[in-house]
Design a protein around this motif. Structure first.
Motif, mmCIF file in Angstrom:
data_model
loop_
_atom_site.group_PDB
_atom_site.id
_atom_site.type_symbol
_atom_site.label_atom_id
_atom_site.label_comp_id
_atom_site.label_asym_id
_atom_site.label_seq_id
_atom_site.Cartn_x
_atom_site.Cartn_y
_atom_site.Cartn_z
ATOM 1 N N GLU A 184 0.833 -1.202 0.000
ATOM 2 C CA GLU A 184 0.000 0.000 0.000
ATOM 3 C C GLU A 184 0.869 1.253 0.000
ATOM 4 O OE1 GLU A 184 -3.286 -0.152 -0.159
ATOM 5 O OE2 GLU A 184 -3.437 -2.316 0.108
ATOM 6 N N ASP A 185 0.266 2.367 -0.354
ATOM 7 C CA ASP A 185 1.012 3.630 -0.314
ATOM 8 C C ASP A 185 1.219 4.052 1.136
ATOM 9 O OD1 ASP A 185 -1.734 5.905 -1.188
ATOM 10 O OD2 ASP A 185 -1.517 4.462 0.418
ATOM 11 N N SER A 186 1.972 5.093 1.339
ATOM 12 C CA SER A 186 2.345 5.491 2.695
ATOM 13 C C SER A 186 1.145 5.930 3.532
ATOM 14 C CB SER A 186 3.395 6.592 2.654
ATOM 15 O OG SER A 186 2.908 7.726 1.972
ATOM 16 N N ASP A 187 0.057 6.364 2.902
ATOM 17 C CA ASP A 187 -1.134 6.739 3.665
ATOM 18 C C ASP A 187 -1.686 5.559 4.465
ATOM 19 O OD1 ASP A 187 -1.003 9.309 2.700
ATOM 20 O OD2 ASP A 187 -2.431 8.955 1.067
ATOM 21 N N TYR A 188 -1.505 4.357 3.937
ATOM 22 C CA TYR A 188 -1.927 3.141 4.628
ATOM 23 C C TYR A 188 -1.228 3.046 5.982
ATOM 24 C CZ TYR A 188 -2.631 -1.886 5.364
ATOM 25 O OH TYR A 188 -2.958 -3.109 5.885
ATOM 26 N N PHE A 189 0.080 3.314 6.000
ATOM 27 C CA PHE A 189 0.847 3.231 7.248
ATOM 28 C C PHE A 189 0.493 4.371 8.195
ATOM 29 C CE2 PHE A 189 3.437 0.829 4.243
ATOM 30 C CZ PHE A 189 3.518 -0.367 4.922
ATOM 31 N N CYS A 190 0.184 5.534 7.651
ATOM 32 C CA CYS A 190 -0.270 6.647 8.493
ATOM 33 C C CYS A 190 -1.471 6.213 9.319
ATOM 34 C CB CYS A 190 -0.679 7.850 7.645
ATOM 35 S SG CYS A 190 0.642 8.875 7.039
ATOM 36 N N HIS A 191 -2.413 5.589 8.655
ATOM 37 C CA HIS A 191 -3.664 5.204 9.308
ATOM 38 C C HIS A 191 -3.478 4.037 10.279
ATOM 39 C CE1 HIS A 191 -7.927 4.562 9.842
ATOM 40 N NE2 HIS A 191 -7.763 3.286 9.519
ATOM 41 N N PHE A 192 -2.919 2.936 9.797
ATOM 42 C CA PHE A 192 -2.875 1.729 10.620
ATOM 43 C C PHE A 192 -1.778 1.730 11.675
ATOM 44 C CE2 PHE A 192 -5.447 0.172 7.115
ATOM 45 C CZ PHE A 192 -6.469 -0.424 7.823
ATOM 46 N N LEU A 193 -0.685 2.426 11.431
ATOM 47 C CA LEU A 193 0.382 2.472 12.426
ATOM 48 C C LEU A 193 0.403 3.796 13.187
ATOM 49 C CD1 LEU A 193 3.285 0.750 10.445
ATOM 50 C CD2 LEU A 193 1.761 -0.270 12.131
ATOM 51 N N HIS A 194 -0.559 4.669 12.907
ATOM 52 C CA HIS A 194 -0.690 5.956 13.591
ATOM 53 C C HIS A 194 0.606 6.774 13.516
ATOM 54 C CE1 HIS A 194 -4.598 4.823 15.338
ATOM 55 N NE2 HIS A 194 -4.075 3.618 15.357
ATOM 56 N N LEU A 195 1.069 6.977 12.294
ATOM 57 C CA LEU A 195 2.307 7.718 12.060
ATOM 58 C C LEU A 195 2.003 9.026 11.369
ATOM 59 C CD1 LEU A 195 4.377 4.757 10.569
ATOM 60 C CD2 LEU A 195 4.512 5.639 12.905
ATOM 61 N N ASN A 196 2.966 9.961 11.459
ATOM 62 C CA ASN A 196 2.805 11.175 10.660
ATOM 63 C C ASN A 196 3.264 10.877 9.232
ATOM 64 O OD1 ASN A 196 5.656 11.739 10.296
ATOM 65 N ND2 ASN A 196 5.702 12.588 12.366
ATOM 66 N N THR A 197 3.072 11.805 8.336
ATOM 67 C CA THR A 197 3.349 11.597 6.918
ATOM 68 C C THR A 197 4.805 11.223 6.666
ATOM 69 O OG1 THR A 197 1.631 13.185 6.374
ATOM 70 C CG2 THR A 197 3.194 12.665 4.636
ATOM 71 N N TYR A 198 5.730 11.880 7.344
ATOM 72 C CA TYR A 198 7.162 11.616 7.127
ATOM 73 C C TYR A 198 7.563 10.230 7.626
ATOM 74 C CZ TYR A 198 7.138 16.599 6.245
ATOM 75 O OH TYR A 198 6.854 17.847 5.740
ATOM 76 N N GLU A 199 7.059 9.854 8.788
ATOM 77 C CA GLU A 199 7.363 8.532 9.328
ATOM 78 C C GLU A 199 6.770 7.432 8.447
ATOM 79 O OE1 GLU A 199 7.448 9.580 14.099
ATOM 80 O OE2 GLU A 199 5.548 9.115 13.134
#
Length: 94
Positions: free
Chosen positions: A61-76
């Motif tokens: 998935e694109d990085s937005d997937y990780f933002c949502h599921f891992l509760h990260l900011n955009t850079y992380e």
């Protein structure tokens, strides 16, 4: 005591890969779990924040997937996405 009914209880063989890397802002410590039955999927655990998600290796998935599921900011999320995209395309050492 409440009567508990077990819905599922199984043990499977699998591989756990621990990786640590640094992004621009922080260090990441991840555990990547692969089961023999589902080699195309990876279970990714952020060990520092106790967050996890399951991803399909071929359709990362694109990085937005990780933002949502891992509760990260955009850079992380971008750092984890870029690192895992490269890592999961490499053949696994045994």
């Amino acid at each position: 005591m409440l009567p508990f009914k077990t819905i599922n209880d199984e043990m499977t063989d699998g591989l756990v890969r621990y990786v640590s890397f640094t992004g621009d802002d922080r260090r990441f410590d991840l555990a990547i779990v692969k089961r023999e039955q589902q080699q195309a999927k990876s279970f990714v655990i952020d060990l520092q924040r106790s967050r996890y998600t399951e991803i399909h290796d071929d359709e990362l998935e694109d990085s937005d997937y990780f933002c949502h599921f891992l509760h990260l900011n955009t850079y992380e999320a971008e750092a984890i996405h870029d690192y895992l995209t490269e890592l999961l395309q490499q053949p696994q050492a045994t």
